[in-house]
Design a protein around this motif. Structure first.
Motif, short mmCIF file in Angstrom:
data_model
loop_
_atom_site.label_atom_id
_atom_site.label_comp_id
_atom_site.label_asym_id
_atom_site.label_seq_id
_atom_site.Cartn_x
_atom_site.Cartn_y
_atom_site.Cartn_z
N PRO A 95 0.83 -1.21 0.00
CA PRO A 95 0.00 0.00 0.00
C PRO A 95 0.87 1.26 0.00
O PRO A 95 1.93 1.30 0.61
CB PRO A 95 -0.80 -0.12 1.29
N CYS A 96 0.39 2.27 -0.70
CA CYS A 96 1.03 3.58 -0.60
C CYS A 96 0.58 4.26 0.70
O CYS A 96 -0.46 3.91 1.28
CB CYS A 96 0.63 4.44 -1.79
N ARG A 97 1.34 5.22 1.12
CA ARG A 97 0.97 6.01 2.29
C ARG A 97 -0.18 6.95 1.91
O ARG A 97 -0.08 7.71 0.95
CB ARG A 97 2.17 6.80 2.79
N ARG A 98 -1.26 6.90 2.64
CA ARG A 98 -2.46 7.65 2.31
C ARG A 98 -2.26 9.15 2.56
O ARG A 98 -1.50 9.56 3.42
CB ARG A 98 -3.65 7.14 3.11
N ALA A 99 -2.99 9.96 1.77
CA ALA A 99 -2.99 11.42 1.94
C ALA A 99 -4.37 11.93 1.61
O ALA A 99 -4.80 11.91 0.45
CB ALA A 99 -1.95 12.07 1.04
N GLY A 100 -5.11 12.38 2.63
CA GLY A 100 -6.44 12.93 2.40
C GLY A 100 -7.32 11.96 1.64
O GLY A 100 -7.54 10.83 2.06
N ASP A 101 -7.81 12.39 0.47
CA ASP A 101 -8.72 11.57 -0.31
C ASP A 101 -8.04 10.41 -1.04
O ASP A 101 -8.73 9.55 -1.58
CB ASP A 101 -9.43 12.43 -1.37
N PHE A 102 -6.71 10.41 -1.07
CA PHE A 102 -6.02 9.47 -1.96
C PHE A 102 -5.26 8.38 -1.21
O PHE A 102 -4.48 8.65 -0.29
CB PHE A 102 -5.05 10.22 -2.88
N GLY A 103 -5.50 7.16 -1.64
CA GLY A 103 -4.76 6.00 -1.16
C GLY A 103 -4.92 4.89 -2.16
O GLY A 103 -5.83 4.91 -2.99
N GLY A 104 -4.04 3.91 -2.11
CA GLY A 104 -4.12 2.81 -3.05
C GLY A 104 -2.83 2.04 -3.10
O GLY A 104 -1.87 2.33 -2.36
N PRO A 105 -2.73 1.06 -4.00
CA PRO A 105 -1.55 0.20 -4.05
C PRO A 105 -0.43 0.80 -4.88
O PRO A 105 -0.66 1.59 -5.81
CB PRO A 105 -2.08 -1.07 -4.73
N LEU A 106 0.79 0.42 -4.57
CA LEU A 106 1.92 0.71 -5.43
C LEU A 106 1.77 -0.06 -6.73
O LEU A 106 1.44 -1.26 -6.73
CB LEU A 106 3.22 0.28 -4.74
N VAL A 107 1.99 0.61 -7.86
CA VAL A 107 2.06 -0.03 -9.17
C VAL A 107 3.51 -0.06 -9.60
O VAL A 107 4.27 0.90 -9.37
CB VAL A 107 1.19 0.72 -10.20
N VAL A 108 3.93 -1.16 -10.22
CA VAL A 108 5.31 -1.30 -10.68
C VAL A 108 5.34 -1.65 -12.16
O VAL A 108 4.41 -2.27 -12.69
CB VAL A 108 6.07 -2.38 -9.88
N SER A 109 6.41 -1.24 -12.82
CA SER A 109 6.71 -1.72 -14.16
C SER A 109 7.78 -2.80 -14.05
O SER A 109 8.57 -2.82 -13.10
CB SER A 109 7.17 -0.59 -15.07
N MET A 110 7.81 -3.70 -15.02
CA MET A 110 8.75 -4.83 -14.96
C MET A 110 9.57 -4.91 -16.24
O MET A 110 9.04 -4.78 -17.35
CB MET A 110 7.98 -6.14 -14.75
N ARG A 111 10.86 -5.13 -16.06
CA ARG A 111 11.76 -5.38 -17.17
C ARG A 111 12.61 -6.60 -16.81
O ARG A 111 13.27 -6.60 -15.77
CB ARG A 111 12.67 -4.17 -17.43
N PRO A 112 12.61 -7.65 -17.65
CA PRO A 112 13.46 -8.81 -17.38
C PRO A 112 14.90 -8.50 -17.80
O PRO A 112 15.15 -7.95 -18.88
CB PRO A 112 12.85 -9.91 -18.25
#
Length: 263
Positions: free
Chosen positions: A150-167
């Motif tokens: 989870p990302c650290r919440r701020a006011g109205d906004f919170g949610g999961p970390l999104v990642v990009s992947m490169r092999p």
């Protein structure tokens, strides 16, 4: 017969003109040497919370520029933020309601635009170091995944970390870390190397955004924080309206990649 355009040699102005004319394409490998950015726009009443969310989560949300309400260009982006990206997603109460090449019809004079660092910026440096960038080689969009972090919440906004992947070949993992760590304003070093299950990713062949890429037997998946994270926060937090770039369809800015290198 007209020779095909090499997107690497285009200037930002030339690329933005093509997008404004309707070209829809992922921008990895475009405009070599010029910085690409994620876009997220929210009404003024949510802008402080989004800025605080970015400040509390700088790895996925490195802020490069912020506009005044209603402005359609930025100090780093001389084009029109409503028309000069190759693709946009419009959200209403967290639901994607349109994926379009132009958001003029959805624009409001109270929208504040955030330009956030993008990992496409360091891909030229990876390739110059001999590290393969598979989605460019395959001509597809980079794969992106929601994680269990989870990302650290701020006011109205919170949610999961999104990642990009490169092999990356196992012998070049250290090179990839070294190269990307010099670009902290565009996500910097990876947040995870190795087993995707540790991030809650069950299947690399099923990205949440973008396209799957080949991962070879001798390669290690490497994961970088991704600027689609604010859009995941929008989906989780459900503000009345938000506009983002279509994942992989970035804002090509007037800033040079070298601006964001640290010694």
């Amino acid at each position: 017969m007209t020779d095909p355009i090499d997107p690497r040699v285009l200037s930002p102005d030339q690329a933005r003109a093509l997008f404004r004319a309707g070209l829809r394409v992922t921008t990895a490998g475009w405009c070599a040497g010029w910085t690409q950015a994620n876009l997220i726009a929210v009404p003024r009443e949510q802008a402080y919370d989004l800025l605080l969310f970015a400040q509390r989560n700088p790895k996925p949300c490195p802020v490069l520029d912020v506009t005044e309400p209603g402005e359609v260009s930025a100090s780093l982006f001389g084009g029109d933020l409503r028309t000069d990206l190759p693709g946009y997603v419009v959200y209403e109460r967290g639901e994607p309601v349109a994926e379009v090449p132009d958001v003029t019809d959805f624009w409001r004079d109270d929208l504040v635009c955030f330009l956030l660092g993008c990992s496409f910026t360091f891909e030229d440096a990876l390739r110059e170091a001999g590290v393969p960038v598979r989605h460019i080689d395959q001509g597809v969009n980079v794969p992106m995944y929601r994680t269990n972090r989870p990302c650290r919440r701020a006011g109205d906004f919170g949610g999961p970390l999104v990642v990009s992947m490169r092999p990356v070949p196992a012998a070049q993992v250290a090179d990839a870390v070294r190269v990307t760590s010099r670009y902290p304003s565009v996500h910097g070093a990876p947040v995870h190397v190795g087993d995707p299950l540790e991030l809650g990713i069950a299947d690399l062949a099923e990205p949440d955004f973008g396209d799957p890429v080949e991962v070879r037997v001798d390669e290690v998946p490497m994961f970088w924080a991704c600027g689609v994270t604010p859009q995941a926060a929008v989906m989780a937090s459900r503000p009345k309206l938000a506009i983002g770039h279509a994942p992989g369809h970035m804002a090509i800015t007037d800033a040079r990649d070298t601006r964001y290198i640290v010694p």
